[in-house]
Design a protein around this motif. Sequence first.
Motif, short mmCIF file in Angstrom:
data_model
loop_
_atom_site.label_atom_id
_atom_site.label_comp_id
_atom_site.label_asym_id
_atom_site.label_seq_id
_atom_site.Cartn_x
_atom_site.Cartn_y
_atom_site.Cartn_z
N PRO A 83 43.65 4.03 10.50
CA PRO A 83 43.39 5.33 9.87
C PRO A 83 42.02 5.34 9.19
O PRO A 83 41.63 4.37 8.55
CB PRO A 83 44.51 5.47 8.84
N LEU A 84 41.28 6.44 9.37
CA LEU A 84 39.94 6.55 8.79
C LEU A 84 40.00 7.22 7.42
O LEU A 84 40.72 8.19 7.23
CB LEU A 84 39.03 7.38 9.70
N THR A 96 37.76 2.50 6.91
CA THR A 96 39.14 2.68 7.31
C THR A 96 40.05 2.49 6.11
O THR A 96 39.66 1.92 5.10
CB THR A 96 39.56 1.67 8.40
N ASP A 97 41.25 2.98 6.27
CA ASP A 97 42.28 2.73 5.27
C ASP A 97 43.01 1.45 5.67
O ASP A 97 42.77 0.89 6.73
CB ASP A 97 43.26 3.92 5.22
N TRP A 98 43.92 1.00 4.83
CA TRP A 98 44.68 -0.20 5.13
C TRP A 98 45.54 0.02 6.36
O TRP A 98 46.14 1.07 6.53
CB TRP A 98 45.55 -0.60 3.95
N TYR A 99 45.60 -1.00 7.21
CA TYR A 99 46.39 -0.95 8.43
C TYR A 99 47.20 -2.24 8.55
O TYR A 99 46.65 -3.34 8.43
CB TYR A 99 45.49 -0.81 9.66
N SER A 100 48.51 -2.10 8.75
CA SER A 100 49.38 -3.25 8.97
C SER A 100 49.76 -3.31 10.44
O SER A 100 50.37 -2.38 10.97
CB SER A 100 50.67 -3.13 8.14
N PRO A 101 49.41 -4.39 11.12
CA PRO A 101 49.81 -4.53 12.53
C PRO A 101 51.33 -4.57 12.64
O PRO A 101 51.99 -5.17 11.79
CB PRO A 101 49.19 -5.87 12.96
N PRO A 102 51.89 -3.94 13.66
CA PRO A 102 53.35 -3.93 13.81
C PRO A 102 53.94 -5.34 13.92
O PRO A 102 55.05 -5.58 13.45
CB PRO A 102 53.58 -3.16 15.12
N ALA A 103 53.19 -6.28 14.48
CA ALA A 103 53.70 -7.64 14.63
C ALA A 103 53.75 -8.41 13.31
O ALA A 103 54.56 -9.33 13.16
CB ALA A 103 52.83 -8.41 15.64
N THR A 104 52.90 -8.02 12.35
CA THR A 104 52.86 -8.71 11.05
C THR A 104 52.83 -7.69 9.92
O THR A 104 51.78 -7.45 9.33
CB THR A 104 51.64 -9.64 10.96
N PHE A 109 44.98 -4.91 6.88
CA PHE A 109 43.54 -5.06 7.01
C PHE A 109 42.85 -3.73 6.72
O PHE A 109 43.40 -2.66 6.95
CB PHE A 109 43.17 -5.50 8.44
N LYS A 110 41.63 -3.86 6.25
CA LYS A 110 40.77 -2.70 5.99
C LYS A 110 39.37 -3.08 6.47
O LYS A 110 38.95 -4.22 6.28
CB LYS A 110 40.76 -2.39 4.50
N VAL A 111 38.67 -2.14 7.09
CA VAL A 111 37.35 -2.43 7.66
C VAL A 111 36.34 -1.41 7.16
O VAL A 111 36.61 -0.21 7.12
CB VAL A 111 37.41 -2.39 9.21
N ARG A 126 26.94 -3.66 10.81
CA ARG A 126 27.50 -4.65 9.89
C ARG A 126 28.96 -4.30 9.65
O ARG A 126 29.29 -3.15 9.36
CB ARG A 126 26.77 -4.67 8.56
N ALA A 127 29.82 -5.31 9.76
CA ALA A 127 31.25 -5.11 9.55
C ALA A 127 31.72 -5.99 8.41
O ALA A 127 31.37 -7.17 8.33
CB ALA A 127 32.02 -5.45 10.82
N THR A 128 32.52 -5.40 7.54
CA THR A 128 33.16 -6.14 6.47
C THR A 128 34.66 -5.93 6.62
O THR A 128 35.12 -4.79 6.67
CB THR A 128 32.70 -5.63 5.08
N VAL A 129 35.41 -7.03 6.68
CA VAL A 129 36.85 -6.97 6.88
C VAL A 129 37.54 -7.48 5.62
O VAL A 129 37.17 -8.53 5.08
CB VAL A 129 37.27 -7.81 8.11
N PHE A 130 38.54 -6.74 5.18
CA PHE A 130 39.35 -7.12 4.02
C PHE A 130 40.77 -7.35 4.50
O PHE A 130 41.26 -6.66 5.39
CB PHE A 130 39.33 -6.02 2.95
N ARG A 131 41.45 -8.31 3.89
CA ARG A 131 42.81 -8.65 4.28
C ARG A 131 43.66 -8.83 3.03
O ARG A 131 43.18 -9.40 2.03
CB ARG A 131 42.81 -9.94 5.10
N GLN A 132 44.89 -8.35 3.08
CA GLN A 132 45.85 -8.54 1.99
C GLN A 132 47.18 -8.99 2.57
O GLN A 132 47.53 -8.64 3.70
CB GLN A 132 46.06 -7.27 1.18
#
Length: 172
Positions: A83-84, A96-104, A109-111, A126-132
Amino acid sequence: MSLRALSVIGRSALLGALALGLSGCGALDSLGFGGEPEAPNTQILRQNNDGAAGMNAAARPAGTVTVNAFLWRAALDTVTFMPLVQADPYGGVILTDWYSPPATPSERFKVNLYILDAALRADGVRATVFRQELKSGLWTDAPVTAETGTQLEDTILTRARQLRQQSAAPTN
């Protein structure tokens, strides 16, 4: 004086006192009344060869796209499943907004993507990736390898090159 005249004078005095009180706390300024008009912010945030990329809307020439169209389209294509929150084609920013993969579902993640140049160059994105991770019902920050952002940038660059080749190919 009649009762009606006193009522009108009383209402006028009440409105005047209310306006005076609100002007003291700045509430009228936020409504567009009073105060000095703000000058447009013409600060150049980022400037490239053409002198326009990264400029805010007040300084940017009307109707110009200041980021590479192939990089922009490739970046959107790459994160289309997320989601943007913001997509600014003039400033070259995609959040992007936070996204949870269906498998996990216990991680998300947020980009943040930044298109940095009007040319299709390897250092143009340039890409910055965040994970929670979800722990005890709370989302907590988790480390992301620097390689993850680099891989995302490479994916975007590869897609941008494909788009450029497709646009240059003759159509029959």
